[in-house]
Design a protein around this motif. Structure first.
Motif, PDB file in Angstrom:
ATOM      1  N   GLN A   3       0.829  -1.209   0.000  1.00 60.94           N
ATOM      2  CA  GLN A   3       0.000   0.000   0.000  1.00 60.94           C
ATOM      3  C   GLN A   3       0.861   1.255   0.000  1.00 60.94           C
ATOM      4  OE1 GLN A   3      -2.327   0.512   3.546  1.00 60.94           O
ATOM      5  NE2 GLN A   3      -3.359   2.343   2.800  1.00 60.94           N
ATOM      6  N   MET A   4       1.855   1.301   0.840  1.00 60.74           N
ATOM      7  CA  MET A   4       2.709   2.481   0.948  1.00 60.74           C
ATOM      8  C   MET A   4       3.480   2.723  -0.346  1.00 60.74           C
ATOM      9  SD  MET A   4       4.052   1.844   4.858  1.00 60.74           S
ATOM     10  CE  MET A   4       5.193   3.236   4.926  1.00 60.74           C
ATOM     11  N   ALA A   8       3.115   5.916  -3.012  1.00 58.89           N
ATOM     12  CA  ALA A   8       4.259   6.785  -3.269  1.00 58.89           C
ATOM     13  C   ALA A   8       4.733   6.709  -4.717  1.00 58.89           C
ATOM     14  CB  ALA A   8       5.409   6.425  -2.328  1.00 58.89           C
ATOM     15  N   PHE A   9       4.634   5.514  -5.313  1.00 57.83           N
ATOM     16  CA  PHE A   9       5.132   5.298  -6.676  1.00 57.83           C
ATOM     17  C   PHE A   9       4.066   4.577  -7.492  1.00 57.83           C
ATOM     18  CE2 PHE A   9       8.586   5.068  -3.569  1.00 57.83           C
ATOM     19  CZ  PHE A   9       9.376   6.126  -3.981  1.00 57.83           C
ATOM     20  N   PRO A  10       3.001   5.269  -7.852  1.00 57.76           N
ATOM     21  CA  PRO A  10       1.865   4.616  -8.517  1.00 57.76           C
ATOM     22  C   PRO A  10       2.207   4.022  -9.876  1.00 57.76           C
ATOM     23  CG  PRO A  10       1.618   7.015  -8.547  1.00 57.76           C
ATOM     24  CD  PRO A  10       2.756   6.711  -7.630  1.00 57.76           C
ATOM     25  N   TYR A  11       3.329   4.441 -10.467  1.00 61.83           N
ATOM     26  CA  TYR A  11       3.728   3.919 -11.775  1.00 61.83           C
ATOM     27  C   TYR A  11       4.556   2.637 -11.651  1.00 61.83           C
ATOM     28  CZ  TYR A  11       7.794   6.616 -10.324  1.00 61.83           C
ATOM     29  OH  TYR A  11       8.840   7.135  -9.608  1.00 61.83           O
ATOM     30  N   TRP A  12       4.980   2.275 -10.449  1.00 54.36           N
ATOM     31  CA  TRP A  12       5.662   1.008 -10.250  1.00 54.36           C
ATOM     32  C   TRP A  12       4.648  -0.137 -10.326  1.00 54.36           C
ATOM     33  CZ3 TRP A  12       9.494   1.460  -5.476  1.00 54.36           C
ATOM     34  CH2 TRP A  12      10.539   2.330  -5.822  1.00 54.36           C
ATOM     35  N   ILE A  67       7.405  -2.770   9.754  1.00 52.50           N
ATOM     36  CA  ILE A  67       7.061  -1.451   9.228  1.00 52.50           C
ATOM     37  C   ILE A  67       7.992  -0.381   9.784  1.00 52.50           C
ATOM     38  CG2 ILE A  67       5.303   0.366   9.248  1.00 52.50           C
ATOM     39  CD1 ILE A  67       4.805  -1.778   7.172  1.00 52.50           C
ATOM     40  N   ASN A  68       8.380  -0.501  11.043  1.00 51.51           N
ATOM     41  CA  ASN A  68       9.299   0.494  11.615  1.00 51.51           C
ATOM     42  C   ASN A  68      10.612   0.556  10.843  1.00 51.51           C
ATOM     43  OD1 ASN A  68       7.549   1.337  13.593  1.00 51.51           O
ATOM     44  ND2 ASN A  68       8.394   0.018  15.188  1.00 51.51           N
ATOM     45  N   LYS A  69      11.137  -0.603  10.460  1.00 48.87           N
ATOM     46  CA  LYS A  69      12.386  -0.617   9.701  1.00 48.87           C
ATOM     47  C   LYS A  69      12.142  -0.253   8.233  1.00 48.87           C
ATOM     48  CE  LYS A  69      14.953  -3.723  12.724  1.00 48.87           C
ATOM     49  NZ  LYS A  69      15.679  -5.006  12.887  1.00 48.87           N
ATOM     50  N   PHE A  70      11.020  -0.700   7.706  1.00 49.60           N
ATOM     51  CA  PHE A  70      10.694  -0.335   6.324  1.00 49.60           C
ATOM     52  C   PHE A  70      10.503   1.162   6.187  1.00 49.60           C
ATOM     53  CE2 PHE A  70       7.282   0.348   3.089  1.00 49.60           C
ATOM     54  CZ  PHE A  70       8.067   0.116   1.965  1.00 49.60           C
ATOM     55  N   ARG A  71      10.031   1.798   7.245  1.00 51.76           N
ATOM     56  CA  ARG A  71       9.805   3.248   7.201  1.00 51.76           C
ATOM     57  C   ARG A  71      11.097   4.002   6.868  1.00 51.76           C
ATOM     58  NH1 ARG A  71       6.283   7.051   6.286  1.00 51.76           N
ATOM     59  NH2 ARG A  71       4.734   5.811   7.397  1.00 51.76           N
ATOM     60  N   VAL A  72      12.228   3.521   7.375  1.00 47.25           N
ATOM     61  CA  VAL A  72      13.509   4.155   7.071  1.00 47.25           C
ATOM     62  C   VAL A  72      13.765   4.117   5.566  1.00 47.25           C
ATOM     63  CG1 VAL A  72      16.002   4.069   7.451  1.00 47.25           C
ATOM     64  CG2 VAL A  72      14.426   3.539   9.333  1.00 47.25           C
ATOM     65  N   LEU A  73      13.561   2.950   4.983  1.00 47.81           N
ATOM     66  CA  LEU A  73      13.773   2.789   3.545  1.00 47.81           C
ATOM     67  C   LEU A  73      12.744   3.574   2.744  1.00 47.81           C
ATOM     68  CD1 LEU A  73      14.946   1.486   1.027  1.00 47.81           C
ATOM     69  CD2 LEU A  73      13.630  -0.584   1.562  1.00 47.81           C
ATOM     70  N   TYR A  74      11.498   3.493   3.156  1.00 50.13           N
ATOM     71  CA  TYR A  74      10.410   4.176   2.445  1.00 50.13           C
ATOM     72  C   TYR A  74      10.627   5.686   2.409  1.00 50.13           C
ATOM     73  CZ  TYR A  74       5.719   6.131   1.747  1.00 50.13           C
ATOM     74  OH  TYR A  74       4.651   6.870   1.304  1.00 50.13           O
ATOM     75  N   ASP A  75      10.966   6.263   3.565  1.00 47.04           N
ATOM     76  CA  ASP A  75      11.174   7.712   3.622  1.00 47.04           C
ATOM     77  C   ASP A  75      12.328   8.137   2.725  1.00 47.04           C
ATOM     78  OD1 ASP A  75       9.067   8.070   5.347  1.00 47.04           O
ATOM     79  OD2 ASP A  75      10.292   8.211   7.162  1.00 47.04           O
ATOM     80  N   ALA A  76      13.387   7.349   2.725  1.00 44.05           N
ATOM     81  CA  ALA A  76      14.534   7.685   1.886  1.00 44.05           C
ATOM     82  C   ALA A  76      14.167   7.610   0.409  1.00 44.05           C
ATOM     83  CB  ALA A  76      15.700   6.741   2.196  1.00 44.05           C
TER      84      ALA A  76
END
Length: 429
Positions: A3-4, A8-12, A67-76
Motif C-alpha cells: 500500500q505504501m 508513493a510510486f503509482p507507476y511502479w 514497518i518500523n524498519k521499512f519506514r527508514v527505507l520508504y522515507d529515503a
C-alpha cells in the motif's frame, strides 16, 4: 508495504502472491531501479537489483520486514527518488499511513479545522457536482477580491497555490533564480524552478522566489523591512514571486501589514520593470488542502492576461469555489478565533516543550501556525519523529525536502491532542 509503495510510486508495478515474503517491483526503467538500489544502500536498507543474476534491469526486490524498519527505507526512497525526478518531497502524507491517527501535526493548516459553515455550504451544493464550474470563477473571484480589499481585478484563482506557483515560474522570463534571506523555505518554488531547468543564479537572476512569513522556519520580515530588502536585492527586468499564505495569521490588521496591500509600492516597482506577484494558498488558513484553492495577485494586466491565457479551463472545482465563498464572506468569527486560539495555544505548546526539552531551540514568529524546532542532532529528531508517528501524531522531519536533519516541525493543535504527543515524547525520548 504494498500500500505504501503503491501510493508513493503509482507507476511502479508491484508483483507477487500476497503470502510471499518479498515484493517484486518493475520500476519502469533501469535508471529508476538503479537509483532505488543506491538510495536503499545509502540509508542502510539494501535491496536486490534484478539486473544482476536475473537480467531484469528495471526490477528490484524488497524483503518483507517490520514497518518500523521499512519506514527508514520508504522515507529515503520517497525523498530521494522524487527529488531526482524534479518532484521534491512534500509533507502532509503521513496521515495516510498512520493507522491510529489522533491528529496530524505535520502540516501548517489551521488548528480550527475546516470552517463549519463552509462544510455546510458543501453539503448544500452537492447537486452542483453534475455541472461545470464557471470558467471565469464568478462570483467567487470577486468575493475573494473583496475579502482581500483589492483595489483592482488582477486576481487569478488556481487549483491550490501549487498550480499558480508552477505557472508563474514557467512563464516568467528565462534565467536563474534566487530565494529569500532565510536558511530554508517552502520547497515548491525551487521544485518548479528545477522542473523548468532554472538554476540558482545569485549574480544575474531573472527571478526571485520568497516566502514571508517563512515556512518552515517561522521567520518574518515586517512590512517596512520587507520592502527595503526587496528594493535592495532586486533589479530591473526581474520577476519577484512572494508567498504570503501565512500572513493572515498575523491578526486583524494582517492586510495592512501584507505586501500585496502595498498597492502604490508595487506600482512603483513595476515602473522600475520589477514585477511583484503575490501568491496565497487558502488551503492553509481555511484548513482545506483536500479540495485545493489558491490565488495569485498580478501587478499589471499584461501579466494577468498571460496567466489566464495559459490556464486550463475549469481548473478550480465547484466545491473549492463554494467552500471559499462561505469562508471569505462569512468568516469573521472563524478568523477571530483563529487569531486568538493560535497564539494562545502556540505559546502554551512552546512553554511545555521548552520545559521538557530545554536544549531544543524553538523558532518562529509567535503568530504562526507551527513551531520549528532544532533538536540539536539528527538522532534526536529521528527519534521524535518515530515517537510521534507511533502515538498517532505525526510531525514533519526537516531532513526530507528541507535538508535540515536536526529539525522537526509541530503544527499548532489543540492542547488536548497535543497532550497525547507531548506525553509520548516525554516518556520515550
Amino acid at each position: 508495504m504494498v500500500q505504501m509503495l503503491s501510493e508513493a510510486f503509482p507507476y511502479w508495478q508491484l508483483k507477487g502472491a500476497e503470502f510471499t515474503s518479498w515484493i517484486w517491483v518493475d520500476t519502469g526503467s533501469e535508471e529508476e531501479a538503479e537509483k532505488a538500489v543506491d538510495v536503499a544502500k545509502s540509508c542502510g536498507c539494501p535491496i536486490r537489483w534484478g539486473k544482476y543474476g536475473y537480467q531484469q534491469s528495471t526490477h528490484i526486490r524488497f524483503a518483507v520486514r517490520s514497518i518500523n524498519k521499512f519506514r527508514v527505507l520508504y522515507d529515503a526512497l520517497n525523498s530521494e527518488i522524487m527529488a531526482a525526478k524534479g518532484t521534491l518531497f512534500h509533507g502532509g502524507q503521513d496521515w495516510l499511513t498512520t493507522e491510529n491517527l489522533v491528529e496530524d501535526f505535520g502540516t501548517t493548516t489551521s488548528m480550527m479545522g475546516p470552517h463549519p459553515d463552509g462544510l455546510s455550504q458543501l453539503a448544500g451544493n452537492l447537486h452542483k457536482l453534475a455541472h461545470y464550474p464557471p470558467l471565469d470563477h464568478a462570483p467567487y473571484r470577486s468575493q475573494l477580491a473583496n475579502f482581500l480589499d483589492l483595489k483592482h481585478e488582477r486576481l487569478v484563482l488556481g487549483n491550490g497555490s501549487s498550480e499558480l506557483i508552477d505557472m508563474c515560474i514557467r512563464l516568467a522570463p528565462p534565467g536563474g533564480y534566487i530565494t529569500g534571506p532565510f536558511d530554508v523555505q517552502y520547497k515548491e518554488y525551487e521544485n518548479s524552478c528545477a522542473r523548468y531547468n532554472r538554476p540558482v543564479n545569485k549574480v544575474n537572476p531573472s527571478l526571485m522566489v520568497m516566502v514571508n512569513p517563512n515556512n518552515p522556519t517561522g521567520d518574518y520580515l515586517p512590512i517596512d523591512n520587507f520592502k527595503a530588502y526587496l528594493e535592495r536585492v532586486t533589479k530591473p527586468g526581474m520577476y519577484v514571486i512572494i508567498d504570503e499564505s501565512m500572513q493572515p495569521w498575523y491578526g486583524p490588521e494582517w492586510r495592512e501589514h501584507a505586501l500585496y496591500h502595498q498597492f502604490d509600492w508595487i506600482q512603483s516597482m513595476l515602473q522600475k520593470n520589477i514585477h511583484v506577484i503575490i501568491i496565497h494558498s487558502w488551503t492553509k488558513l481555511f484548513s482545506c488542502p483536500g479540495i485545493r484553492i489558491g490565488s495569485a495577485i498580478l501587478p499589471c494586466m499584461e501579466d494577468y492576461d498571460l496567466i489566464v491565457k495559459h490556464q486550463v479551463p475549469w481548473n478550480v472545482n465547484i466545491f473549492a469555489l463554494e467552500y471559499l465563498s462561505k469562508c471569505v464572506t462569512e468568516g469573521k468569527a472563524y478568523l477571530s478565533d483563529t487569531w486568538q486560539l493560535t497564539c494562545e495555544t502556540r505559546a502554551r505548546m512552546v512553554q511545555m516543550l521548552s520545559e521538557a526539552f530545554p536544549y531544543w531551540q524553538l523558532k518562529g514568529a509567535e503568530f504562526t501556525s507551527w513551531i520549528w524546532v532544532d533538536t540539536g542532532s539528527e538522532e534526536e529528531a529521528e527519534k521524535a519523529v518515530d515517537v510521534a508517528k507511533s502515538c498517532g501524531c505525526p510531525i514533519r522531519w526537516g531532513k526530507y525536502g528541507y535538508q535540515q536533519p536536526t529539525h522537526i516541525r509541530f503544527a499548532v493543535r489543540s492542547i488536548n491532542k497535543f497532550r497525547v504527543l507531548y506525553d509520548a515524547l516525554v516518556n520515550e525520548m
